[in-house]
Design an enzyme around this catalytic site. Structure first.
Site, short mmCIF file in Angstrom:
data_model
loop_
_atom_site.label_atom_id
_atom_site.label_comp_id
_atom_site.label_asym_id
_atom_site.label_seq_id
_atom_site.Cartn_x
_atom_site.Cartn_y
_atom_site.Cartn_z
N SER A 145 -96.66 -39.44 47.12
CA SER A 145 -97.35 -39.07 48.36
C SER A 145 -96.43 -38.26 49.26
CB SER A 145 -97.77 -40.33 49.11
OG SER A 145 -98.24 -40.03 50.40
N TYR B 54 -96.23 -49.35 52.94
CA TYR B 54 -96.76 -48.40 51.94
C TYR B 54 -95.79 -47.26 51.67
CZ TYR B 54 -99.93 -44.69 50.22
OH TYR B 54 -100.53 -43.67 49.51
N LYS C 253 -94.10 -45.38 48.07
CA LYS C 253 -94.32 -44.00 47.62
C LYS C 253 -92.99 -43.27 47.47
CE LYS C 253 -98.29 -44.44 46.64
NZ LYS C 253 -98.93 -44.02 45.39
N1 LIG Z 1 -106.01 -40.42 49.53
C1 LIG Z 1 -104.85 -40.00 50.03
O1 LIG Z 1 -104.77 -39.44 51.13
C2 LIG Z 1 -103.60 -40.19 49.25
C3 LIG Z 1 -103.51 -41.02 48.15
N2 LIG Z 1 -102.33 -41.14 47.49
C4 LIG Z 1 -102.22 -42.01 46.33
O2 LIG Z 1 -103.19 -41.64 45.39
C5 LIG Z 1 -103.44 -42.73 44.53
C6 LIG Z 1 -104.92 -42.84 44.30
O3 LIG Z 1 -105.56 -43.19 45.52
P1 LIG Z 1 -106.92 -42.55 46.01
O4 LIG Z 1 -107.57 -41.83 44.91
O5 LIG Z 1 -106.65 -41.86 47.26
O6 LIG Z 1 -107.75 -43.83 46.43
P2 LIG Z 1 -108.74 -44.75 45.60
O7 LIG Z 1 -108.84 -46.02 46.34
O8 LIG Z 1 -110.00 -44.04 45.28
O9 LIG Z 1 -107.97 -44.93 44.22
C7 LIG Z 1 -107.06 -45.95 43.98
C8 LIG Z 1 -107.40 -46.54 42.65
O10 LIG Z 1 -106.43 -47.51 42.29
C9 LIG Z 1 -107.13 -48.63 41.81
N3 LIG Z 1 -106.31 -49.82 41.98
C10 LIG Z 1 -105.95 -50.42 43.14
N4 LIG Z 1 -105.24 -51.51 42.88
C11 LIG Z 1 -105.15 -51.61 41.53
C12 LIG Z 1 -104.57 -52.54 40.66
N5 LIG Z 1 -103.93 -53.61 41.12
N6 LIG Z 1 -104.66 -52.32 39.32
C13 LIG Z 1 -105.33 -51.25 38.85
N7 LIG Z 1 -105.92 -50.34 39.63
C14 LIG Z 1 -105.83 -50.53 40.95
C15 LIG Z 1 -108.37 -48.72 42.66
O11 LIG Z 1 -109.36 -49.54 42.07
C16 LIG Z 1 -108.76 -47.26 42.70
O12 LIG Z 1 -109.55 -46.89 41.60
C17 LIG Z 1 -102.80 -43.95 45.19
O13 LIG Z 1 -101.60 -44.25 44.52
C18 LIG Z 1 -102.50 -43.46 46.60
O14 LIG Z 1 -101.39 -44.12 47.15
C19 LIG Z 1 -101.23 -40.45 47.85
C20 LIG Z 1 -101.26 -39.62 48.92
C21 LIG Z 1 -102.45 -39.44 49.69
C1 LIG Z 2 -104.10 -43.54 52.61
C2 LIG Z 2 -103.58 -42.52 53.57
O1 LIG Z 2 -104.60 -41.88 54.24
C3 LIG Z 2 -102.83 -41.48 52.87
O2 LIG Z 2 -101.99 -42.07 51.92
C4 LIG Z 2 -100.96 -41.30 51.78
O3 LIG Z 2 -100.11 -41.50 50.95
C5 LIG Z 2 -100.96 -40.19 52.77
O4 LIG Z 2 -99.75 -40.07 53.36
C6 LIG Z 2 -101.99 -40.58 53.74
O5 LIG Z 2 -101.42 -41.30 54.79
#
Ligand SMILES: NC(=O)C1=CN([C@@H]2O[C@H](COP(=O)(O)OP(=O)(O)OC[C@H]3O[C@@H](n4cnc5c(N)ncnc54)[C@H](O)[C@@H]3O)[C@@H](O)[C@H]2O)C=CC1
Ligand SMILES: C[C@H](O)[C@@H]1OC(=O)[C@H](O)[C@@H]1O
Length: 254
Positions: free
Chosen positions: A144, A157, A161
């Site tokens: 991230s 968090y 990351k």
């Molecule tokens: N949405 C954002 O702004 C940002 C997201 N990220 C990272 O991207 C990755 C994906 O997140 P998003 O797609 O945004 O959200 P999301 O909530 O749609 O995806 C996260 C996924 O991880 C799964 N998950 C959570 N805990 C779990 C576990 N214990 N075991 C297996 N699966 C698990 C969830 O069920 C979900 O499908 C995360 O690592 C998040 O930290 C990084 C930077 C920004």
């Molecule tokens: C979940 C937040 O909106 C998102 O997660 C990240 O890793 C980015 O920095 C944003 O804060």
């Protein structure tokens, strides 16, 4: 041009958001895909169906990445289904926003275990399989922008990351001799389930948009190109790198 023709790609947290987009994007580029997912059988099934509709093979394997046993099982099921593992996208993560001074111990512990320990176990299990195969491989971790900057309600968090980013750097060194490349993507603010509640605050959302030089927050599909590129032979001399995918947010101080 299909960049992942004939490859087997494994994605953790693959039923929603960035992981789902990466799984479907990999399939569009010719890969067979295994997704790990935590809870919703329906979302996992619909992701598999979407991939199969593209003419690729797909399986979904339920499991909590924080449990060390999940990683071995996920890799084994991928091998059982497709014969090998070429690419791991370590993506699963949580971000339960909370203030620092009264942060519950359980929230810190769970966030560390899912985001950092979970990534560690998955990367190690995938690497063991790739080394056994003897033909190299690729690991892309979803870190991230938060690896580089802080967040008032993300004190539990952002260290995870930064940890994932660091894990890719060390793994790149440990695994280079096996032909395994390890890189991370650093998304900015991407509109997904993880921040739906946080960005329901219109003022916060407008502020985040205003900080983004490209004028909009990201969509999960914005990560597909960077992840597929790093997973592909086009990036064959790229390892230990971190690619910001944030619409320019990080460089926008004032
Ligand atoms: N949405 C954002 O702004 C940002 C997201 N990220 C990272 O991207 C990755 C994906 O997140 P998003 O797609 O945004 O959200 P999301 O909530 O749609 O995806 C996260 C996924 O991880 C799964 N998950 C959570 N805990 C779990 C576990 N214990 N075991 C297996 N699966 C698990 C969830 O069920 C979900 O499908 C995360 O690592 C998040 O930290 C990084 C930077 C920004
Ligand atoms: C979940 C937040 O909106 C998102 O997660 C990240 O890793 C980015 O920095 C944003 O804060």
């Amino acid at each position: 041009m299909k960049l992942l023709e004939g490859k087997t790609v494994l994605v953790t947290g693959g039923s929603t958001g960035i992981g789902r987009a990466a799984a479907i994007g990999a399939a569009r580029h010719g890969a067979d895909v295994a997704i790990n997912y935590a809870s919703s059988d329906n979302k996992a099934r619909s992701c598999v169906a979407e991939i199969e509709a593209l003419g690729q093979r797909a399986i979904a394997v339920k499991g909590d990445v924080a449990d060390p046993a999940t990683s071995g099982e996920f890799i084994a099921r991928g091998v059982e289904a497709f014969g090998r593992v070429d690419v791991l996208v370590s993506n699963a993560g949580i971000c339960p926003f909370h203030a620092f001074l009264d942060m519950p111990v359980e929230t810190v512990d769970r966030t560390f275990r899912v985001n950092l320990h979970g990534a560690y176990y998955m990367v190690q299990a995938a690497a063991r399989q790739m080394v056994e195969q003897g033909e190299g491989g690729v690991i892309v971790a979803v870190s991230s922008i938060s690896a580089l900057v802080g967040g008032e309600f993300q004190t539990h968090y952002t260290p995870t990351k930064a940890g994932v980013h660091s894990l890719m750097q060390s793994a790149a060194i440990a695994l280079g001799k096996h032909g395994i490349r390890c890189n991370s993507v650093l998304p900015g603010t991407i509109l997904t389930e993880i921040n739906k509640d946080d960005l329901a605050d219109d003022a916060k959302r407008a502020y985040m948009e205003s900080r983004t030089p490209l004028g909009r927050l990201g969509q999960p599909e914005d990560l597909v190109g960077p992840i597929v590129f790093l997973a592909s032979d086009m990036a064959e001399y790229v390892t230990g790198a971190a690619l910001l995918v944030d619409g320019g947010m990080f460089v926008n101080l004032q």
